[in-house]
Design an enzyme around this catalytic site. Structure first.
Site, PDB file in Angstrom:
ATOM      1  N   HIS A 136      87.170  35.372  49.613  1.00 53.53           N
ATOM      2  CA  HIS A 136      88.001  35.509  50.804  1.00 53.53           C
ATOM      3  C   HIS A 136      88.514  36.936  51.005  1.00 53.53           C
ATOM      4  O   HIS A 136      89.189  37.207  51.988  1.00 53.53           O
ATOM      5  CB  HIS A 136      89.210  34.562  50.677  1.00 53.53           C
ATOM      6  CG  HIS A 136      89.917  34.293  51.967  1.00 53.53           C
ATOM      7  ND1 HIS A 136      89.351  33.553  52.992  1.00 53.53           N
ATOM      8  CD2 HIS A 136      91.163  34.660  52.410  1.00 53.53           C
ATOM      9  CE1 HIS A 136      90.208  33.478  53.994  1.00 53.53           C
ATOM     10  NE2 HIS A 136      91.315  34.140  53.679  1.00 53.53           N
ATOM     11  N   SER A 172      90.492  35.275  58.601  1.00 55.84           N
ATOM     12  CA  SER A 172      91.380  34.208  58.149  1.00 55.84           C
ATOM     13  C   SER A 172      92.373  33.843  59.247  1.00 55.84           C
ATOM     14  O   SER A 172      91.983  33.375  60.313  1.00 55.84           O
ATOM     15  CB  SER A 172      92.053  34.630  56.848  1.00 55.84           C
ATOM     16  OG  SER A 172      92.694  33.549  56.224  1.00 55.84           O
ATOM     17  N   ASP A 211      84.785  30.879  48.604  1.00 53.57           N
ATOM     18  CA  ASP A 211      86.137  31.056  49.117  1.00 53.57           C
ATOM     19  C   ASP A 211      87.008  29.900  48.626  1.00 53.57           C
ATOM     20  O   ASP A 211      86.718  28.727  48.904  1.00 53.57           O
ATOM     21  CB  ASP A 211      86.090  31.079  50.643  1.00 53.57           C
ATOM     22  CG  ASP A 211      87.387  31.542  51.281  1.00 53.57           C
ATOM     23  OD1 ASP A 211      88.459  31.157  50.787  1.00 53.57           O
ATOM     24  OD2 ASP A 211      87.315  32.274  52.284  1.00 53.57           O
TER      25      ASP A 211
END
Length: 277
Positions: free
Chosen positions: A256, A147, A223
């Site tokens: 995620h 991320s 996600d």
């Protein structure tokens, strides 16, 4: 460097350490896994950069990297994501900014410029300490992350292609200059002139001529941040235009979290190990 803890794991050592950072003007904590091949010395080193709200501990506790890292002989370095301390400016009610959200930039705007210099810390300061204290071969370095950390890994690799042999990412923030959850942070750290943001944006760096031989990215299709925050299609388009070899795997049904990361961690470790020798 001070040792906080060491634990034997898969024949190697998982350590947590703290050292004073001049770049961030505070004590910074980081984790290092040294595999059982430590006695041989000159081991390849792989940097893992974590995402928003994380510390060094998230991947250490949930990333499931040690078994294979021990088998492959990889040193894994897991830094923190931001400066820490009571004197460090913060927005305690904003998880996308301040402590835990350094975005791997060198801030230029007060009051953040004094502490939020994570790019210099990761790319310059901490490597010197790792080279001095651990049995690593600094000519065999790879970098990856998740991320915000995926964004950090790709941008640092693009700006240091002679230093890193490999770069991969889990669900990276590919175009932070336009992403809804990073644009406000960039404005506070770097100022209103968006041209200065390009130095910390993977898509913009590629457009501006920065290159890395190949990138490997995993992204979950479930996600919740996929469309606004992460924008992998824009990274793909930038790499295609620049003829950078990008392997982008869209993993069906994955989100995620570290359930996603741990599932594909071994793929990334093997991929890096092949390139680090």
């Amino acid at each position: 460097m001070k040792t906080i803890s060491t634990d034997k794991c898969y024949g190697g050592t998982q350590g947590v350490y703290v050292s004073r950072s001049e770049a961030c003007d505070c004590d910074m904590t980081f984790a290092v896994f040294v595999p059982p091949q430590a006695a041989e010395g000159n081991l390849p080193v792989l940097w893992y950069l974590s995402g928003l709200t994380c510390t060094h501990a998230n991947v250490m506790d949930k990333g499931e990297y040690r078994r294979l890292a021990a088998e492959l002989g990889l040193v894994i370095v897991c830094p923190d994501t931001s400066p820490r301390g009571d004197h460090v400016p913060d927005e305690a009610d904003n998880w996308q900014f301040g402590k835990g959200a350094g975005f791997y930039v060198d801030a230029t705007q007060p009051p953040y410029a004094a502490n939020y210099r994570m790019c210099s810390y990761i790319a310059e300061e901490l490597p010197k300490l790792i080279a001095a204290e651990f049995p690593v071969d600094m000519d065999r370095q790879g970098i990856f992350g998740h991320s915000m950390g995926g964004h950090g890994a790709i941008t640092i690799a693009l700006k240091n292609p002679d230093r890193f042999r490999s770069c991969s990412a889990f669900a990276p923030i590919s175009h932070p200059s336009v992403s809804g959850w990073s644009k406000p942070a960039f404005r506070k750290y770097l100022g209103a002139d968006e041209k200065t943001w390009r130095a910390y944006d993977a898509c913009s760096l590629i457009e501006d001529g920065y290159r890395f031989p190949e990138l490997f990215v995993d992204q979950g299709t479930a996600d919740s941040f996929l469309e606004d925050g992460l924008r992998p299609a824009e990274l793909k388009a930038a790499c295609e235009a620049a003829e950078i070899n990008l392997t982008l795997r869209m993993q069906e049904g994955y989100g995620h979290s570290y359930f996603f990361i741990s599932t594909f961690m071994e793929d990334h470790l093997r991929w890096h190990a092949q390139r680090l020798g």
